[in-house]
Design a protein around this motif. Structure first.
Motif, PDB file in Angstrom:
ATOM      1  N   THR A   1     -79.818  -3.872  10.241  1.00  0.00           N
ATOM      2  CA  THR A   1     -79.919  -2.470   9.833  1.00  0.00           C
ATOM      3  C   THR A   1     -79.119  -1.609  10.794  1.00  0.00           C
ATOM      4  O   THR A   1     -79.141  -1.827  12.009  1.00  0.00           O
ATOM      5  N   THR A   2     -78.422  -0.633  10.238  1.00  0.00           N
ATOM      6  CA  THR A   2     -77.767   0.381  11.065  1.00  0.00           C
ATOM      7  C   THR A   2     -78.378   1.735  10.740  1.00  0.00           C
ATOM      8  O   THR A   2     -78.894   1.951   9.638  1.00  0.00           O
ATOM      9  N   ARG A   3     -78.320   2.622  11.714  1.00  0.00           N
ATOM     10  CA  ARG A   3     -78.918   3.951  11.524  1.00  0.00           C
ATOM     11  C   ARG A   3     -78.095   4.986  12.284  1.00  0.00           C
ATOM     12  O   ARG A   3     -77.829   4.811  13.480  1.00  0.00           O
TER      13      ARG A   3
ATOM     14  N   LEU B   1     -74.189   5.962  16.129  1.00  0.00           N
ATOM     15  CA  LEU B   1     -74.745   4.887  15.309  1.00  0.00           C
ATOM     16  C   LEU B   1     -75.433   3.851  16.186  1.00  0.00           C
ATOM     17  O   LEU B   1     -74.959   3.538  17.278  1.00  0.00           O
TER      18      LEU B   1
ATOM     19  N   LEU C   1     -70.211   0.424   6.433  1.00  0.00           N
ATOM     20  CA  LEU C   1     -70.375   1.417   7.495  1.00  0.00           C
ATOM     21  C   LEU C   1     -69.421   2.583   7.290  1.00  0.00           C
ATOM     22  O   LEU C   1     -68.251   2.401   6.960  1.00  0.00           O
TER      23      LEU C   1
ATOM     24  N   VAL D   1     -71.814  -3.143  17.386  1.00  0.00           N
ATOM     25  CA  VAL D   1     -71.212  -2.059  16.629  1.00  0.00           C
ATOM     26  C   VAL D   1     -70.335  -1.260  17.576  1.00  0.00           C
ATOM     27  O   VAL D   1     -70.690  -1.055  18.740  1.00  0.00           O
TER      28      VAL D   1
ATOM     29  N   HIS E   1     -66.896   3.354  12.111  1.00  0.00           N
ATOM     30  CA  HIS E   1     -67.497   2.279  12.870  1.00  0.00           C
ATOM     31  C   HIS E   1     -67.244   0.929  12.210  1.00  0.00           C
ATOM     32  O   HIS E   1     -67.054   0.847  10.995  1.00  0.00           O
TER      33      HIS E   1
ATOM     34  N   ALA F   1     -77.479  -0.162  15.804  1.00  0.00           N
ATOM     35  CA  ALA F   1     -77.668  -1.314  14.929  1.00  0.00           C
ATOM     36  C   ALA F   1     -78.707  -2.234  15.541  1.00  0.00           C
ATOM     37  O   ALA F   1     -78.819  -2.344  16.764  1.00  0.00           O
TER      38      ALA F   1
ATOM     39  N   VAL G   1     -70.550  -6.683   9.092  1.00  0.00           N
ATOM     40  CA  VAL G   1     -71.530  -5.770   8.499  1.00  0.00           C
ATOM     41  C   VAL G   1     -70.767  -4.787   7.627  1.00  0.00           C
ATOM     42  O   VAL G   1     -69.917  -4.035   8.110  1.00  0.00           O
TER      43      VAL G   1
ATOM     44  N   SER H   1     -67.217   2.066  17.790  1.00  0.00           N
ATOM     45  CA  SER H   1     -66.398   3.120  17.201  1.00  0.00           C
ATOM     46  C   SER H   1     -64.941   2.667  17.206  1.00  0.00           C
ATOM     47  O   SER H   1     -64.417   2.252  18.243  1.00  0.00           O
TER      48      SER H   1
ATOM     49  N   ALA I   1     -68.922  -3.286  12.601  1.00  0.00           N
ATOM     50  CA  ALA I   1     -69.996  -4.056  13.210  1.00  0.00           C
ATOM     51  C   ALA I   1     -69.940  -5.488  12.710  1.00  0.00           C
ATOM     52  O   ALA I   1     -69.403  -5.774  11.632  1.00  0.00           O
TER      53      ALA I   1
END
Length: 207
Positions: free
Chosen positions: A5-7, A93, A194, A108, A198, A95, A191, A110, A200
């Motif tokens: 999960t990323t947030r 961000l 995104l 993750v 970003h 993860a 991932v 940038s 990941a």
């Protein structure tokens, strides 16, 4: 089971105990605040997928010397339940990854931050050409760091010691130094989905 999960990190995403009010903007940008948010996210995933309540406070133990206080961070209660956890942060961000088949690593980054840093010399093996696209360079970075997190070595091992498939190909490990141990069971995944500049990746070991 692998759950990633990323947030986005905003003031609303900061965990309890983070600075409030005028300090929120600084907190969102700080590495410490992002780390707290990432470990809270990991604890939430463990609760969601396994029904295990864990404190979002990692402990470290070095795989090389066995000492506490450094090495790969884990959540003890999650490990006791057979769950391996990894987190990563970048500006804006966080993860978290949880896996029940073996050690996991997530990273993750940038794209802009990787592009602005002189990483090619420490990142790329002589067999790997330097990509002209900053996103491709960042993708190679996150793949390698995710793998080294999963093995527990982290950046104690130079990413340039690894050879991976090209960044525009499905991720695969082609060459690794023998002291990393057997890596026939490594699984690398990008991932997807995104936004915000970003990239990941996540790596798992079936051990």
């Amino acid at each position: 089971m692998l759950h990633v999960t990323t947030r986005p990190v905003t003031t609303r995403a900061l965990p309890p105990g983070s600075p409030a009010g005028a300090a929120d903007a600084r907190a969102v940008g700080s590495r410490a605040a992002r780390s707290r948010a990432a470990w809270h996210l990991a604890a939430e995933i463990v609760q969601e997928v396994a029904g295990v309540e864990v404190a979002p406070t990692p402990v470290r133990r070095c795989r090389t010397c066995g000492a506490a206080g450094h090495g790969k961070p884990e959540l003890p209660a999650a490990l006791a339940a057979g769950l391996h956890v990894s987190v990563s942060t970048a500006p804006g961000l966080v993860a978290a990854a949880v896996c029940d088949t073996g050690p996991v690593g997530v990273d993750v980054e940038s794209v802009a931050a990787v592009a602005a840093a002189p990483v090619a010399d420490v990142l790329l093996h002589p067999r790997e050409p330097s990509p002209a696209d900053p996103r491709a360079l960042a993708r190679t970075w996150v793949r390698k760091e995710a793998l080294l997190k999963a093995t527990g070595h982290g950046l104690v091992v130079a990413p340039s010691a690894l050879v991976l498939s090209a960044p525009d190909e499905p991720p695969a490990l082609l060459l690794a130094p023998p002291h990393l141990g057997p890596l026939d069971d490594v699984r690398l995944l990008d991932v997807a989905g995104l936004a915000g500049g970003h990239v990941a990746a996540v790596a798992t070991l079936a051990r």
